[in-house]
Design an enzyme around this catalytic site. Structure first.
Site, mmCIF file in Angstrom:
data_model
loop_
_atom_site.group_PDB
_atom_site.id
_atom_site.type_symbol
_atom_site.label_atom_id
_atom_site.label_comp_id
_atom_site.label_asym_id
_atom_site.label_seq_id
_atom_site.Cartn_x
_atom_site.Cartn_y
_atom_site.Cartn_z
ATOM 1 N N THR A 1 -5.625 -1.551 7.169
ATOM 2 C CA THR A 1 -5.820 -3.004 7.214
ATOM 3 C C THR A 1 -7.186 -3.348 7.796
ATOM 4 O OG1 THR A 1 -4.757 -3.050 9.394
ATOM 5 C CG2 THR A 1 -3.355 -3.460 7.483
ATOM 6 N N LYS B 1 0.829 -1.204 0.000
ATOM 7 C CA LYS B 1 0.000 0.000 0.000
ATOM 8 C C LYS B 1 0.866 1.258 0.000
ATOM 9 C CE LYS B 1 -2.348 -1.483 3.645
ATOM 10 N NZ LYS B 1 -1.959 -2.924 3.709
ATOM 11 N N THR B 2 1.895 1.279 0.851
ATOM 12 C CA THR B 2 2.782 2.438 0.895
ATOM 13 C C THR B 2 3.549 2.591 -0.418
ATOM 14 O OG1 THR B 2 3.037 2.156 3.292
ATOM 15 C CG2 THR B 2 4.654 3.539 2.174
ATOM 16 N N ARG C 1 6.538 -7.892 1.609
ATOM 17 C CA ARG C 1 7.346 -7.398 2.728
ATOM 18 C C ARG C 1 8.039 -8.553 3.442
ATOM 19 N NH1 ARG C 1 4.053 -4.183 6.948
ATOM 20 N NH2 ARG C 1 4.027 -2.631 5.276
ATOM 21 N N ASP D 1 -0.941 6.263 6.680
ATOM 22 C CA ASP D 1 -0.979 4.814 6.874
ATOM 23 C C ASP D 1 -1.786 4.488 8.131
ATOM 24 O OD1 ASP D 1 -0.464 2.182 6.309
ATOM 25 O OD2 ASP D 1 1.578 2.189 7.123
#
Length: 339
Positions: free
Chosen positions: A162, A68-69, A221, A113
């Site tokens: 999330t 997402k980032t 990640r 975030d």
């Protein structure tokens, strides 16, 4: 295996962050997976650039670690604008978001975030900022209070979460574009690891790629984190190549099995199986039994266990499946048929 470039005077945590940034793709064509989302974002960015308008506010949701980032960085770069990064927990009061918004330029992006962690005062401050590009500042208290409106630059908010269900409907409805990121496929994970290994100058064979992709929980990640630890292991053991045998040995040392289950994953499953006879068991009861936060279990561990088919959620609580019992080497149990 060649030695990585030496970076002097960088503390280990900063060095790791710099390495993580180096592994991030910077364009849509470098970003592997999430094809539908990428296509829609490309059209959104292209159309806004042609109109010379700011992008609509964007909400990206899905499990942690899926990119997402990274997408936020790519959107800003493709649009040719600056981006300011913050998080929901860092914005404690309305003044915090106000100081950030007034410091943006026209066309800039603000990325928040874990936006579901915003407190209500900050969230309500964002409403007029998102809709009308203005900041409402209340001066004074009680009947003498006055509202001062400050014009803001035409910015775009990109929010990631999330836990989309925790966002208030008035807030969620202000995002003109909403995208959900899905777990990656095994093939996509292999390509992500292959790209990262090339950037890190880590020779890796196909068998090791398969093993690492399988152990990465379909999450980039985690894949990049494991690749760096396997690289460390191979260098210390003087292995010129990350082979299947090296990958298995390193993962075993990390306490990670062939499906990517870690110690806490196995503890969750075995606790439900042994302490609660397979379930149903309440989330708080499981958390208390293993000494872990219930939010962490729900957000970090459960999505992957459910994707594997090892865990199910029912109205009465969590239950493990026969597949999970087989993986743990536990005997399966017969349950009465519910009529």
């Amino acid at each position: 295996m060649s030695s990585p470039t030496h970076k002097p005077d960088l503390p280990k945590d900063q060095d790791e962050k710099a390495l993580d940034m180096a592994l991030r793709p910077v364009r849509f064509d470098e970003y592997i997976g999430q094809e539908q989302t990428k296509k829609n974002l490309s059209i959104l960015v292209g159309a806004a650039r042609k109109r010379k308008d700011p992008l609509e506010h964007i909400l990206i949701h899905g499990p942690s670690g899926l990119g997402k980032t990274t997408l936020a960085y790519i959107i800003a770069k493709e649009f040719g604008a600056g981006i300011r990064i913050t998080s929901g927990t860092a914005l404690e009061k309305a003044g915090d978001i106000g100081s950030i918004l007034t410091g943006l330029n026209d066309g800039d992006f603000l990325f928040i975030d874990e936006v579901h962690r915003l407190n209500k005062a900050v969230e309500e401050t964002l409403y007029p900022a998102m809709e009308n590009y203005q900041l409402d500042i209340i001066i004074g208290k009680g009947t003498s209070a006055k509202t001062l409106q400050v014009a803001l630059p035409r910015f775009t908010l990109i929010a990631a979460t999330t836990r989309i269900s925790l966002l208030a409907n008035p807030f969620r409805s202000r995002f003109g574009a909403q995208y959900k990121l899905e777990f990656y496929t095994h093939g996509e994970m292999k390509e992500i690891i292959r790209r990262s290994a090339k950037l890190l100058d880590v020779p890796i064979d196909e068998a090791a790629l398969d093993i690492l992709a399988q152990a990465s929980r379909f999450t980039p990640r985690i894949a990049n984190r494991l690749l760096k630890r396997l690289r460390d292991f191979a260098q210390v053991k003087d292995h010129a190549m990350l082979s299947a045998a090296v990958a298995r040995e390193a993962l075993a040392l990390l306490g990670i099995d062939e499906l990517g289950l870690e110690i806490t994953d196995r503890k969750i499953l075995s606790t439900i199986a042994e302490n609660f006879q397979g379930g149903p068991a309440g989330l708080k009861s499981i958390a208390a039994a293993i000494g872990e936060e219930d939010d962490t279990i729900e957000e970090v561990y459960e999505p992957y266990l459910m994707r594997l088919g090892f865990l199910t959620r029912t109205a009465r609580g969590r239950m493990i499946t026969d597949e999970a019992r087989k993986h743990l080497g536990l005997a399966t149990i017969s349950r009465p048929t519910l009529l």
